[in-house]
Design a protein around this motif. Structure first.
Motif, mmCIF file in Angstrom:
data_model
loop_
_atom_site.group_PDB
_atom_site.id
_atom_site.type_symbol
_atom_site.label_atom_id
_atom_site.label_comp_id
_atom_site.label_asym_id
_atom_site.label_seq_id
_atom_site.Cartn_x
_atom_site.Cartn_y
_atom_site.Cartn_z
ATOM 1 N N LEU A 49 -6.805 4.761 3.870
ATOM 2 C CA LEU A 49 -7.175 3.562 3.274
ATOM 3 C C LEU A 49 -6.933 3.910 2.062
ATOM 4 O O LEU A 49 -6.682 2.736 1.758
ATOM 5 N N CYS A 50 -7.868 4.971 1.471
ATOM 6 C CA CYS A 50 -8.035 5.357 0.083
ATOM 7 C C CYS A 50 -6.919 5.300 -0.335
ATOM 8 O O CYS A 50 -6.343 4.299 -1.397
ATOM 9 N N ILE A 51 -5.675 5.849 0.047
ATOM 10 C CA ILE A 51 -4.532 5.944 -0.678
ATOM 11 C C ILE A 51 -3.218 4.808 -0.695
ATOM 12 O O ILE A 51 -2.913 3.858 -1.766
ATOM 13 N N GLU A 52 -3.240 3.550 0.406
ATOM 14 C CA GLU A 52 -2.506 2.524 0.880
ATOM 15 C C GLU A 52 -3.989 1.819 -0.263
ATOM 16 O O GLU A 52 -3.069 0.650 -0.772
ATOM 17 N N THR A 98 -7.458 -13.524 -7.154
ATOM 18 C CA THR A 98 -6.639 -13.293 -5.624
ATOM 19 C C THR A 98 -5.987 -12.779 -5.128
ATOM 20 O O THR A 98 -5.308 -11.920 -6.402
ATOM 21 N N LEU A 99 -6.223 -12.021 -4.262
ATOM 22 C CA LEU A 99 -5.257 -10.742 -3.896
ATOM 23 C C LEU A 99 -3.134 -10.487 -4.552
ATOM 24 O O LEU A 99 -3.144 -11.850 -4.942
ATOM 25 N N ASN A 100 -3.510 -9.379 -5.302
ATOM 26 C CA ASN A 100 -1.843 -9.394 -6.043
ATOM 27 C C ASN A 100 -0.973 -9.361 -4.475
ATOM 28 O O ASN A 100 -0.419 -8.605 -3.746
ATOM 29 N N PRO A 101 -0.661 -10.266 -4.901
ATOM 30 C CA PRO A 101 0.763 -10.385 -3.917
ATOM 31 C C PRO A 101 1.775 -10.025 -3.211
ATOM 32 O O PRO A 101 3.038 -9.754 -2.806
ATOM 33 N N PHE A 111 -2.396 -4.018 1.334
ATOM 34 C CA PHE A 111 -4.025 -4.147 1.951
ATOM 35 C C PHE A 111 -3.943 -4.800 3.173
ATOM 36 O O PHE A 111 -4.997 -4.563 3.869
ATOM 37 N N GLU A 112 -2.795 -4.773 4.319
ATOM 38 C CA GLU A 112 -2.479 -5.369 5.582
ATOM 39 C C GLU A 112 -2.618 -3.425 6.384
ATOM 40 O O GLU A 112 -3.365 -3.860 7.486
ATOM 41 N N HIS A 113 -2.589 -2.685 5.643
ATOM 42 C CA HIS A 113 -2.044 -1.376 5.866
ATOM 43 C C HIS A 113 -3.161 -0.117 6.132
ATOM 44 O O HIS A 113 -4.473 -0.301 6.681
ATOM 45 N N SER A 114 -4.839 -1.460 5.089
ATOM 46 C CA SER A 114 -5.263 -1.321 4.832
ATOM 47 C C SER A 114 -6.276 -1.368 6.192
ATOM 48 O O SER A 114 -7.366 -0.974 6.215
ATOM 49 N N GLY A 115 -6.749 -2.613 6.021
ATOM 50 C CA GLY A 115 -6.995 -3.595 7.194
ATOM 51 C C GLY A 115 -7.317 -2.869 8.465
ATOM 52 O O GLY A 115 -8.276 -2.677 9.329
#
Length: 271
Positions: free
Chosen positions: A67-70, A84-87, A93-97
């Motif tokens: 998670l930290c890596i992603e 906003t979240l960096n596009p 971000f999806e992998h982190s979720g």
């Protein structure tokens, strides 16, 4: 678009956990079939109980590191752009979720098993595990990164294997005494990990099919024939993995029955 390490790291976690789950499921069944119960995790014996919760620590710590890596390393801490979240890093971000869900599963299960603050039955833990797999399924199905062509085909197979993980973990909650369900859960997790490896070596490694190549973070095939040939190769690779895992499971069962099931057989013969 992914990367070789991005598939190998989670693949390793899934393979290790899957192998351990299959082996423990077989051992528990051959040792005492009548008292068999589905387990969403399995303690490590010996060492005076010091490694009992090792599997849960592997899931929680491994998920947190990934998670930290992603979320931190891959984004270079450029998380927000203009509020906003960096596009450019939606993929990370999806992998982190997804990884957050597995981390939560590991932590919740540890709290349930080691403390009295959150006592949960095994069925509830199965549903929490299935929610983590569901988050993973939705991630790859509704990915912001458009998977198409040969890359899309490999990720489509991955989605199917994740769906197998969801069904088997839910089945564990609904059929808590079923050995086949518990065994299938371990097999599904192991196959998912192996397919992460296969995707890494095929799309980002040395096993790229003839007529296809990686260019500017995209898998390109020279012709439709080359792409179809690559998809047929993926089907064969999946068959090899499934066949190999089933042979290994049968071999493990025969060995475990011979090694750990003798006392039961003798007892039945005496009766």
């Amino acid at each position: 678009m992914g990367s070789f390490p991005g598939h190998v790291v989670p693949g390793t976690l899934f393979v290790v956990v899957g192998i351990w789950h299959v082996w423990c499921s077989i051992i528990r069944y051959v040792s005492d079939p009548k008292s068999f119960r589905v387990r969403v995790w399995n303690p490590v014996p010996g060492f005076d109980g010091k490694l009992k919760y090792l599997e849960l620590y592997v899931i929680a710590v491994g998920g947190f590191i990934d998670l930290c890596i992603e979320f931190l390393y891959s984004t270079h801490l450029k998380i927000f752009v203009n509020g906003t979240l960096n596009p450019s890093h939606m993929n990370n971000f999806e992998h982190s979720g997804m990884l957050l869900m597995f981390f939560i599963f590991g932590v919740v299960t540890l709290l349930s098993e080691k403390t009295s603050f959150l006592p949960l039955p095994e069925g509830s833990l199965c549903f929490i595990a299935s929610s983590a797999f569901t988050a993973e399924y939705l991630l790859f199905y509704f990915h912001s990164t458009t998977h198409k062509g040969l890359e899309g085909y490999y990720h489509f197979i991955l989605v199917l294997l994740i769906g197998f993980c969801i069904l088997s973990t839910i089945g564990g909650a609904l059929m808590p005494t079923s050995f086949p369900v518990d065994l299938c859960s371990g097999i599904a997790i192991k196959l998912q990990g192996l397919w992460f490896y296969q995707t890494a070596f095929t799309l980002y490694g040395s096993m790229m099919p003839d007529g296809c190549h990686l260019k500017e973070n995209e898998i390109l095939c020279h012709s439709t024939i080359s792409e179809v040939r690559g998809e047929l190769l993926a089907n064969f690779q999946l068959f090899v993995h499934v066949f190999g895992v089933l042979v290994a499971v049968v071999g493990a069962y025969v060995y475990a029955e011979t090694k750990f099931g003798r006392s039961i057989n003798r007892t039945q013969e005496d009766d």
